[in-house]
Design an enzyme around this catalytic site. Structure first.
Site, PDB file in Angstrom:
ATOM      1  N   ASP A  91      33.853  46.931  46.808  1.00 52.87           N
ATOM      2  CA  ASP A  91      32.966  46.339  45.563  1.00 52.87           C
ATOM      3  C   ASP A  91      31.588  46.987  45.809  1.00 52.87           C
ATOM      4  O   ASP A  91      31.161  47.527  46.918  1.00 52.87           O
ATOM      5  CB  ASP A  91      33.093  45.027  45.385  1.00 52.87           C
ATOM      6  N   GLU A 161      30.910  40.262  41.383  1.00 47.33           N
ATOM      7  CA  GLU A 161      30.046  39.145  41.504  1.00 47.33           C
ATOM      8  C   GLU A 161      30.220  38.233  40.291  1.00 47.33           C
ATOM      9  O   GLU A 161      29.859  36.999  40.134  1.00 47.33           O
ATOM     10  CB  GLU A 161      28.721  39.085  41.767  1.00 47.33           C
TER      11      GLU A 161
HETATM   12 ZN    ZN Z   1      29.616  37.569  46.587  1.00 47.32          ZN
HETATM   13 ZN    ZN Z   2      31.668  39.479  48.080  1.00 48.25          ZN
END
Ligand code: ZN
Ligand code: ZN
Length: 439
Positions: A91, A161
Site C-alpha cells: 500500500d 487507510e
Molecule cells: Zn493504517
Molecule cells: Zn497500514
C-alpha cells in the site's frame, strides 16, 4: 554418481552465498529509497508522486507497468515462463499526522486534504517500509529469475487507510485485465514485534470495519418547557446505553464484535432543546453473520427508542451504513502454515511469532474474497528497535502504536528481514509442487 552427489550441495551453497551478498549490496539503495519515501508521504487518494516512484522502480527491472489502475494504483507484471501466478501487494498512502519521532529524516511535509484543509502528513502506518520491502523483493526476484518460473503480479495500492483502494483496483479490472493470481501475499509492519521477527495469524486476522452515521431527530424548543418538545439529546443518551447491550447481551460471547460510538454532536446552548443529534460509530466483527446481526440490532434499537419517545415514523432516527465497508482479512490456513515453515528457515524459529487476531482493519482481505476465492496471506513484520522494546516493556510503559506520531521502525533489520521473507515466500510459491504440475 559420486561427482553429482558432491556438486549438488555445492551449487546450493554458492546460490545462497550469492543471494545473501546481493541483499547486502542492495541495502544502501533500499535505505535511501525508504528515507525518500518517509520524507514524502501523501494522503489517501492523492498518492501521485508515490505511485510514479513505484512505477519507476518496477519499470527499471523490466516489469510491464500499468499506472492509474483504480486511482493511483500501479500494476507490474513480470512473466517468466509457465508456472504459478503470485501477487505481492504494497500500500502507498500516508496519514494526516504531524510526525514527532525526532529522526533526522522525519517528515516535514504538509498537503491539502480533499476538503482543502492543510494537513501535516506522515507514514505513521509503515507503508513506506511496505513499499521499500516491495521494491527490494522485486529486485531480488528479478536478480534470481533463473531460479523460478511463473508470473509475478506486483501491485502498489492507494487509499488503504480509507478502505477504498483495493476495491477500486478490483473494480478497475485487476483480475480481468491482468493475470489472475493463484496466491496473494502482503505484509504489514508491527509496532509490537521486534525488528528481525515475523508474525503469523491463521484464519481471521483483521476485522470487518463499518462506519455508521445515526441522525436522531426530535422536536426542539425551549429548555424550560421540555414537555413541549421531544428531546433528541435524551434519546441519544438512551440509544448509546442500549447499543452497549448488543455485544454484551445479543452476540454470542465467543464471537468477536465491537460497537464504539466515537462521536456525538447536538445542541447549541444551555437552554435550547435541539432538533437533532448526530452520532458516528465504528463497528468491528469477523463473520458476516455477526456483522449483519449488529447492524440489524442498531436499526431496531434506534426505531424502538423513537417509538417509546412517542415520535412519529417520519421522525425516526436515520441510520446510514457508509459504503466504505472494509471486509475482514482471512488468512488461508494452509498457506499460513506453509509460509510459517518458510519463515522458520529464513529468520530462525525463535524469530517467528504467532500473533493473535486484532479488531483493526485492512483492505487486503478484498483480494481473496473474489469468486473463486484466492488463498491469501498478510503477515506481520517486526519493526521495533529491540533495545527500545526491552526498555519500554521493562519500565511497564507502552510502545507507540501504528498511527502514532511517535511510531518509527528501525530501518535496517526491518527492511532486510522483510525482503528476505517476502522473496523466500514468493520463491516457495513459484517453485512449489503446483508449478511442477503446470509445466
Ligand atoms: Zn493504517
Ligand atoms: Zn497500514
Amino acid at each position: 554418481m559420486k561427482a553429482r552427489g558432491l556438486l549438488f550441495p555445492l551449487l546450493i551453497l554458492t546460490h545462497q552465498a550469492l543471494q545473501a551478498k546481493t541483499l547486502e549490496q542492495d541495502y544502501p539503495y533500499l535505505e535511501t529509497l525508504y528515507k525518500d519515501l518517509h520524507q514524502s508521504p501523501e494522503l489517501s487518494l492523492q498518492e501521485k508522486a508515490t505511485a510514479q516512484r513505484m512505477a519507476q522502480e518496477l519499470k527499471s527491472l523490466g516489469f510491464e507497468v500499468t499506472a492509474n489502475v483504480g486511482g493511483f494504483g500501479v500494476v507490474g507484471i513480470f512473466k517468466n515462463g509457465p508456472g504459478p501466478t503470485v501477487l505481492i501487494r504494497t500500500d502507498t498512502d500516508g496519514l494526516p499526522i504531524k510526525e514527532d519521532t525526532g529522526q533526522a529524516y522525519a517528515s516535514k511535509k504538509s498537503m491539502k486534504d480533499r476538503e482543502g484543509n492543510l494537513q501535516p502528513v506522515m507514514h505513521a502506518c509503515g507503508h513506506d517500509i511496505h513499499m521499500t520491502v516491495f521494491s527490494g523483493t522485486a529486485r531480488q526476484l528479478i536478480d534470481q529469475k533463473s531460479n523460478w518460473h511463473g508470473t509475478l503480479v506486483m501491485i502498489a495500492q492507494p487509499a488503504e487507510e480509507t478502505g477504498m483502494g483495493a476495491r477500486a483496483m478490483l473494480n478497475a479490472g485487476l483480475f480481468k485485465k491482468f493475470p489472475r493470481p493463484d496466491y496473494n501475499l502482503a505484509l504489514h509492519v508491527s509496532a509490537e514485534l521486534q525488528a528481525g521477527d515475523v508474525g503469523f495469524t491463521s484464519g481471521y486476522a483483521l476485522a470487518n470495519v463499518d462506519s455508521v452515521d445515526i441522525k436522531i431527530r426530535g422536536e426542539g424548543g425551549h429548555g424550560a418547557y421540555p414537555h413541549m418538545t421531544k428531546d433528541p439529546i435524551v434519546l441519544a443518551a438512551q440509544l448509546i446505553q442500549s447499543l452497549q447491550t448488543i455485544v454484551s447481551r445479543e452476540i454470542a460471547p465467543i464471537e468477536p464484535a465491537v460497537v464504539t460510538v466515537g462521536s456525538i454532536h447536538g445542541g447549541s446552548k444551555h437552554n435550547i432543546i435541539a432538533d437533532d443529534v448526530n452520532l458516528q460509530l465504528t463497528l468491528r466483527s469477523y463473520s458476516p453473520e455477526v456483522r449483519d446481526q449488529t447492524i440489524a440490532a442498531i436499526k431496531r434499537m434506534a426505531r424502538g427508542l423513537a417509538t417509546a419517545a412517542g415520535l412519529p415514523e417520519e421522525k425516526f432516527p436515520i441510520v446510514t451504513i457508509q459504503d466504505e465497508f472494509t471486509p475482514s482479512v482471512f488468512n488461508h490456513p494452509d498457506l499460513t502454515q506453509r509460509m510459517t515453515a518458510v519463515a522458520k528457515k529464513i529468520v530462525g524459529e525463535s524469530h517467528v511469532k504467532e500473533v493473535r487476531p486484532t479488531m483493526g482493519g485492512e483492505d487486503f482481505g478484498q483480494y481473496g474474497r473474489v469468486e473463486p476465492k484466492i488463498p491469501s496471506l498478510i503477515y506481520w513484520l517486526g519493526s521495533v528497535d529491540p533495545e527500545t522494546h526491552k526498555k519500554t516493556l521493562a519500565a511497564g510503559k507502552k510502545l507507540p502504536s501504528l498511527h502514532s506520531a511517535q511510531f518509527i521502525p528501525l530501518p535496517e533489520p526491518t527492511i532486510k528481514t522483510g525482503v528476505k521473507m517476502m522473496t523466500a515466500a514468493a520463491l516457495d510459491l513459484l517453485n512449489g509442487p503446483e508449478s511442477a504440475q503446470r509445466k
